[in-house]
Design a protein around this motif. Structure first.
Motif, mmCIF file in Angstrom:
data_model
loop_
_atom_site.group_PDB
_atom_site.id
_atom_site.type_symbol
_atom_site.label_atom_id
_atom_site.label_comp_id
_atom_site.label_asym_id
_atom_site.label_seq_id
_atom_site.Cartn_x
_atom_site.Cartn_y
_atom_site.Cartn_z
ATOM 1 N N LEU A 172 1.705 -4.954 -8.214
ATOM 2 C CA LEU A 172 1.156 -4.751 -6.872
ATOM 3 C C LEU A 172 -0.355 -4.959 -6.861
ATOM 4 N N LEU A 173 -1.036 -4.420 -7.855
ATOM 5 C CA LEU A 173 -2.491 -4.547 -7.916
ATOM 6 C C LEU A 173 -2.920 -5.990 -8.180
ATOM 7 N N LEU A 181 0.826 -1.212 0.000
ATOM 8 C CA LEU A 181 0.000 0.000 0.000
ATOM 9 C C LEU A 181 0.857 1.258 0.000
ATOM 10 N N GLU A 182 1.986 1.216 0.690
ATOM 11 C CA GLU A 182 2.879 2.385 0.688
ATOM 12 C C GLU A 182 3.423 2.631 -0.714
ATOM 13 N N MET A 183 3.770 1.565 -1.439
ATOM 14 C CA MET A 183 4.259 1.731 -2.814
ATOM 15 C C MET A 183 3.163 2.264 -3.733
ATOM 16 N N SER A 198 -9.910 -0.333 5.574
ATOM 17 C CA SER A 198 -10.204 1.077 5.262
ATOM 18 C C SER A 198 -9.031 1.728 4.548
ATOM 19 N N LEU A 199 -7.812 1.413 4.999
ATOM 20 C CA LEU A 199 -6.623 1.961 4.344
ATOM 21 C C LEU A 199 -6.522 1.459 2.905
ATOM 22 N N THR A 251 -5.191 5.659 -6.008
ATOM 23 C CA THR A 251 -4.524 5.147 -7.208
ATOM 24 C C THR A 251 -5.393 5.367 -8.446
ATOM 25 N N ILE A 252 -6.696 5.183 -8.310
ATOM 26 C CA ILE A 252 -7.612 5.429 -9.429
ATOM 27 C C ILE A 252 -7.551 6.897 -9.842
ATOM 28 N N LYS A 253 -7.554 7.790 -8.868
ATOM 29 C CA LYS A 253 -7.516 9.227 -9.176
ATOM 30 C C LYS A 253 -6.195 9.610 -9.834
#
Length: 514
Positions: free
Chosen positions: A228-229, A211-213, A268-269, A277-279
Motif C-alpha cells: 500500500l505504501l 487509506l482505510e486499510m 490532509s487525510l 501509520t508511523i506511530k
C-alpha cells in the motif's frame, strides 16, 4: 509441461489474448458460461491451441476460457465473484513467474533475459523474460486510436481494454490483497496506466480504500502495508498528483473513529493516516523501511500542501515531538553506556554500537520531518495558515535542536517564520486574552503580507521508488502465498520457486522486502 516451456511455446497472440481475457474477467465479473470451450483446431485447418502447446499446458494457459468445478457456487453473484477473483489469481501467477537460467545453461543471445546490472554479467543471475508480464506492462487503453491499440507488425498484438473500467474495478476490489498487488503491478510497470491514474479527478476512488486499510494497519500483514505504501510512494512522485489530492474535498470519512472529519481534503487525510501509520510502526513493528516510506510520501507532498487541515497540521508537529523524545532517550542511553565500565567490554561495545545506529536513524527521521515542515513554510505558507498556527502553538519542541549541526539550517527558516508572526502578535493591541480564533485571524491577515524575506531556499526533497536488485525474492513467494490461501488445488510440496543449494548449517534467511 512447466510454465516456462508453456511461455516459450505460446505465440504472442495467445499471451495477449490470455492476459486480456483474465483482466476482462476481473473487470466485468461475468457469470460462468454453461459450456465454455475453446477450439482444438484452428479455423483454417491448421494446428489449434491445444496441439501447439500440449493439452496439459493449454489447460493452464486457457484457464480464463474454461469453466472449472471450483468456480461454481450456489448463487449467480457468488459465481461471478469467484470467476473474477480466480482469474486475477491466475494472472498473478503468470506475471510473477521468473525462470532463473542455471550456470549450466548458456545465456541467450537474443536479449530475452534479465540480469542484475550491479553484478558482473558472467556472475549475474539471469532470468528468461516473462511474456505475460510484458503483455501487462504494454497494455493500452481501448479509448485511444485503434492504430495505437493494435500495435504494429514488429511488436505484435497488444492487450487493450478500458482503463476507466479497470480503474473503477480496482477501486471496488482494493480491500482484497490480490487486487492491491495488481494495482502495484500496473502503476509500477505500465506507464500508460500510471499516467491515466494521475490525470483522474476522482483519485479518492483508489486512495480511500488504501487509506482505510492503512488506518487498520494492526489487522494487516507487514507485506500488505508495504504494498500500500509503495503504491502511494509511486503516485506521490508526480507533482500533479500531490496538487490534486489537496484540492479534492471529502464530505466525510466514516471509517475514521478518533474524531469527526467533515469537509477535509484528501491530502490532509493522507497526512493524518501516514503519521498514524508511523506511530503504529514505532510502537509495534519498529520497521525502518516502513518509516522511511511513510516519510518519503510526506516529503513528496510537502511543497504542494494546500489548506492543510488543523488536525493534519497538529499531527505533523506532534510527529516531530514524538521522534524528538525518542531521539533524546537514545542520546541519553548512549551517554550512559559511554560512562559505564562493564566486566564484559565486548558486550558493552555491541550495545553501544546498536544504540549509535538507532540514534543515527532517528537523526535522519527528524531531519526529514523538519524538511517537510520547512518545505510547507517555504513554498506554501500563504496557503497553510493552520500549519503556521501549529508551529506557533508548539514552538518549544524545536528549541532543543536549534544549535544541532544537522538541523540548525532548517530551523533557521522555521524561526524566521516564528519571529515574523510572534512580532505581529506582540504588536497587536488586544482586549482580553488570545483565543484560537483570534490567533488564526491574525495569521490569515499576515499571511497575505508574507514575502518570505530571510528564508533560505533548499533543494526540495523528492523520493522515488526503485525495486531492489532481486525483486523476485519477494514477489514470487508473495504471489504464491496469495494463490494458495484462496484454495487453489496446487500441491504446495511440489512447488519449487527457486533453485537453491541446501546447507545443513545455514539458518533460514529472512524474507527480503521490496
Amino acid at each position: 509441461m512447466c510454465i516456462l516451456s508453456l511461455m516459450r511455446l505460446c505465440f504472442s497472440s495467445i499471451v495477449a489474448s490470455v492476459v486480456q481475457k483474465l483482466l476482462l474477467n476481473f473487470v466485468r465479473r461475468p457469470q460462468i458460461p454453461s459450456n465454455g470451450s475453446h477450439p482444438v483446431f484452428s479455423d483454417d485447418g491448421g494446428p489449434g491451441v491445444l496441439q501447439r502447446v500440449g493439452s496439459a499446458a493449454a489447460n493452464f494457459v486457457l484457464l480464463p476460457y474454461y469453466t472449472f468445478n471450483y468456480f461454481v457456487s450456489a448463487s449467480a453473484e457468488g459465481t461471478t465473484s469467484q470467476l473474477a477473483d480466480n482469474s486475477l489469481l491466475v494472472l498473478l501467477i503468470l506475471i510473477y513467474y521468473r525462470k532463473c537460467i542455471s550456470m549450466n545453461e548458456s545465456i541467450p543471445t537474443d536479449g530475452v533475459y534479465m540480469s542484475d546490472s550491479n553484478t558482473n554479467v558472467k556472475d549475474a543471475p539471469a532470468f528468461h523474460e516473462n511474456p505475460y508480464c510484458k503483455a501487462l506492462n504494454n497494455a493500452k487503453d481501448i479509448q485511444f486510436d485503434h492504430a495505437d491499440v493494435e500495435g504494429n507488425a514488429q511488436n505484435g498484438p497488444v492487450v487493450s481494454l478500458s482503463f476507466a473500467s479497470l480503474f473503477d474495478a480496482l477501486g471496488t476490489c482494493l480491500k482484497d490483497e490480490s487486487s492491491v498487488l495488481l494495482l502495484y503491478s500496473l502503476v509500477h510497470g505500465n506507464c500508460d496506466f500510471q499516467e491515466y491514474v494521475l490525470v483522474r479527478t476522482d483519485l479518492d476512488t483508489l486512495l480511500m480504500p488504501i487509506l482505510e486499510m492503512l488506518y487498520n494497519a494492526s489487522r494487516k500483514t507487514s507485506n500488505q502495508i508495504y504494498m500500500l505504501l509503495i503504491i502511494l510512494l509511486i503516485l506521490s512522485q508526480d507533482s500533479t498528483f500531490n496538487a490534486s489530492v489537496h484540492k479534492l474535498v471529502l464530505p466525510s470519512v466514516p471509517w475514521y473513529q478518533e474524531r469527526l472529519m467533515h469537509q477535509t481534503s484528501l491530502g490532509s487525510l493522507m497526512v493524518v493516516v501516514l503519521i498514524r501509520t508511523i506511530k503504529y510502526n514505532l510502537s509495534k513493528l519498529r520497521d525502518v523501511y516502513l518509516h522511511t516510506n511513510c516519510l518519503a510520501i510526506l516529503a513528496n507532498m510537502g511543497p504542494h500542501a494546500h489548506k492543510l487541515s488543523a488536525y493534519a497540521s497538529q499531527r505533523l508537529v506532534s510527529l516531530f515531538d514524538m521522534l524528538s523524545r525518542k531521539y533524546a532517550k537514545l542520546a541519553e542511553l548512549k551517554n550512559d553506556k559511554a560512562l559505564k565500565v562493564t566486566p564484559d567490554q565486548m558486550e558493552a561495545d555491541i550495545i553501544s554500537d546498536d544504540t549509535s545506529t538507532e540514534l543515527h536513524i532517528y537523526t535522519d527521521f527528524l531531519r526529514i520531518v523538519l524538511e517537510i515542515i520547512n518545505a510547507i513554510l517555504t513554498y506554501a505558507l500563504p496557503r497553510n495558515p493552520e500549519v503556521v498556527y501549529a508551529v506557533l502553538h508548539r514552538q518549544e519542541v524545536f528549541q532543543p535542536f536549534k544549535n544541532h549541526p544537522r538541523f540548525n539550517e532548517l530551523l533557521e527558516n522555521i524561526y524566521t517564520v516564528l519571529d515574523f508572526f510572534n512580532s505581529r502578535m506582540d504588536m497587536q493591541q488586544l482586549d482580553g486574552e488570545w483565543s484560537v480564533d483570534k490567533v488564526l485571524e491574525l495569521i490569515n491577515k499576515n499571511c497575505r503580507s508574507w514575502r518570505g524575506e530571510g528564508m533560505k531556499m533548499f533543494t526540495q526533497l523528492r523520493f522515488t521508488y526503485e525495486q531492489e536488485s532481486h525483486p523476485e525474492e519477494f514477489f514470487i513467494p508473495y504471489a504464491w502465498r496469495l494463490i494458495l490461501s484462496r484454495g487453489f488445488s496446487f500441491n504446495p510440496g511440489a512447488i519449487n520457486l527457486f533453485p537453491v543449494e541446501i546447507h545443513v548449517d545455514d539458518s533460514p534467511s529472512s524474507e527480503q522486502k521490496v
